[in-house]
Design an enzyme around this catalytic site. Structure first.
Site, mmCIF file in Angstrom:
data_model
loop_
_atom_site.group_PDB
_atom_site.id
_atom_site.type_symbol
_atom_site.label_atom_id
_atom_site.label_comp_id
_atom_site.label_asym_id
_atom_site.label_seq_id
_atom_site.Cartn_x
_atom_site.Cartn_y
_atom_site.Cartn_z
ATOM 1 C CD GLU A 102 -2.969 1.109 2.204
ATOM 2 O OE1 GLU A 102 -2.745 0.378 3.176
ATOM 3 O OE2 GLU A 102 -3.903 1.914 2.139
ATOM 4 C CG ASP A 103 1.842 3.015 3.411
ATOM 5 O OD1 ASP A 103 0.721 3.146 2.890
ATOM 6 O OD2 ASP A 103 2.065 3.126 4.623
#
Ligand code: MN
Length: 499
Positions: free
Chosen positions: A84-85
């Site tokens: 995600e990041d």
């Protein structure tokens, strides 16, 4: 302004590995590799606090290691924000760490993408949703470990998000930790969220409990010795006595139930006696009762009848002799461990070798899940699917207000409309999915936000029957078609006339 903290506060790979029970060579290698990979992936990224982002994921890995999960879960905890990041592709994670770890990371990522609107309402459906979204219980454990660190660093989060995150933590994460029987995590989550969720009540409780805690802690020290002496005199020399103080949030919840009268709360402080065997538990209870008078109606045998989350212990409340009372909990070392690790103790602890991937076969876990699903979902349709693949045939979608609606897989916007209200289904003209206009037979996917257009003059059409999955929608459409079919009406009128 914040000042970045020392790197020294970041848990090391060694520290994490040291927490694991009986790790083999592969476990150690897996964690070391995941640790290094995550460190590299999050390089240069910072948290709101100004700390390196990696401190967060290393802390999540450490949190998981403390509850004694398998190495794959710890590795996935270290990697949980890499998709995600920092945009690492799942294929890369699979290639480096295997399918099991990749699926765990992907499961966590999927859950983070979903937005929770208005947590104060419909928390039950949100909890249900949370459970259903994670095919694997380890995904939920990683989510909890993630929240555990996030809530402890909530002070750095922008003001506008604090209250929402705090409420969400109390209503969802802390309750899940409780359901897993991870008492420690539940307390930490609650006490970290409490001041942000209910600032006024927090201050109030703080002032009430302040004096009581101090007095009780002093008392506990004294009591501790008398207990130990008495037990030893009766042959229970190995008994360990300690005490715990109730956490602030659960104290407040209880206080609210007892008309804010702290005198009525008997377990602000509890003395714990840890013995070797179940038989010794009952003997210790007898010894305590012989020397301190029990409060009638306060003896609970959670060994014979464990709590729904698996908690086992004997509870009694005794008069301390100075007008006050105190709760005493008697349990074995094994029960004590279980109360610390919660479900993880069942999942991983008893398995020799501690290999991963055998969770589906673990009967304790299946039993727990079954019990849990029964509790979170009471609809018959839900109960029909108590096996694992239940997770694969439901979709969870949202109304624009954030209400969660769960539907069978392949449900369409028509099913959704009828699930909201039969009138909405009956007068539906169109549907929006994630703010895009779609055809009404469009199949819904997990996390979709769905909005239905209606018009008073609109009515169900026969072809809708080809696009519905739920029996409720089908019945309503059929009922309408019957009602409006001229032959059907004539037949009905004929029957009525005959009466
Ligand atoms: Mn995270």
């Amino acid at each position: 302004m914040f000042t970045p903290k020392e790197n020294g506060e970041c848990p090391s790979a060694k520290e994490i590995i040291a927490l694991l029970k009986r790790p083999n060579k592969e476990d150690v290698a897996l964690i070391e590799k995941a640790y290094a990979f995550a460190k590299n992936a999050h390089e240069g990224q910072n948290r709101y606090s100004g700390e390196p982002y990696f401190i967060h994921v290393a802390s999540v890995g450490k949190n998981l290691a403390t509850i004694n999960v398998d190495a794959a879960t710890v590795a996935a905890g270290l990697l949980h924000d890499t998709i995600e990041d920092v945009g690492i592709k799942p294929e890369i994670i699979e290639q480096e760490f295997g399918k099991d770890v990749m699926e765990l990371v992907q499961g966590v990522t999927k859950m983070s993408k979903l937005k929770y609107h208005g947590v104060e309402r419909h928390v039950e459906s949100l909890r249900k949703f949370f459970i259903a979204m994670s095919k694997d219980i380890r995904v939920l454990l990683i989510k909890l470990a993630d929240r555990l660190h996030n809530i402890q660093t909530l002070e750095h989060v922008p003001e506008a998000s604090k209250k929402r995150i705090a409420l969400e933590t109390l209503e969802i994460h802390a309750r899940l930790a409780d359901r897993f029987g991870i008492a420690k995590w539940k307390s930490i989550l609650e006490d970290a969220a409490f001041p942000y969720a209910y600032p006024e009540q927090y201050k109030q409780v703080l002032s009430i409990i302040k004096n009581e805690r101090v007095a009780d802690a002093k008392y506990a020290e004294k009591m501790h010795h008398s207990f130990q002496k008495e037990l030893a005199a009766h042959g229970l020399k190995a008994a360990r006595v300690d005490y715990r103080v109730k956490n602030l949030y659960s104290f407040w919840k209880k206080l609210a139930r007892k008309e804010m009268d702290s005198e009525k709360i008997y377990d602000i402080l509890a003395i714990r006696i840890v013995v070797k065997t179940v038989e010794e538990c009952y003997r210790a209870l007898g010894i305590i009762h012989a020397h301190w008078r029990p409060v009638p109606g306060r003896i609970k045998d959670y060994i014979a009848v464990p709590k729904p989350n698996g908690y086992r212990s004997l509870h009694t409340t005794i008069f301390r002799g100075d007008g006050g009372v105190v709760e005493v909990q008697i349990l074995t070392e094994e029960m004590y461990t279980e109360a610390q690790y919660g479900i993880a103790a069942h999942l991983f602890y008893k398995e020799s070798g501690g290999s991963s991937g055998s969770i589906e076969k673990n009967t304790a876990w299946v039993k727990e899940l079954t019990r849990w699903q029964k509790e979170v979902a009471r609809s018959d349709e839900f109960l029909e699917h108590l096996h694992m693949d239940f997770f694969n045939n439901r979709v969870f979608v949202f109304t624009p207000n954030g209400d969660v609606i769960d539907l069978p897989e392949d449900s369409s916007t028509i099913d959704f409309a009828y699930a909201i209200h039969s009138d909405i289904g009956d007068h539906m003209t169109g549907a929006w999915v994630d703010e895009k206009l779609v055809t009404i037979e469009t199949k819904l996917k997990n996390g979709n936000v769905v909005e239905i257009d209606t018009k008073e003059s609109a009515h169900p059409k026969r072809k809708w029957l080809d696009h519905v999955k739920t029996s409720f929608a089908r019945q309503r459409i059929q009922a309408y078609l019957k009602k409006t079919n001229p032959a059907e009406i004539a037949a009905q009128e004929f029957l009525n006339r005959k009466k």
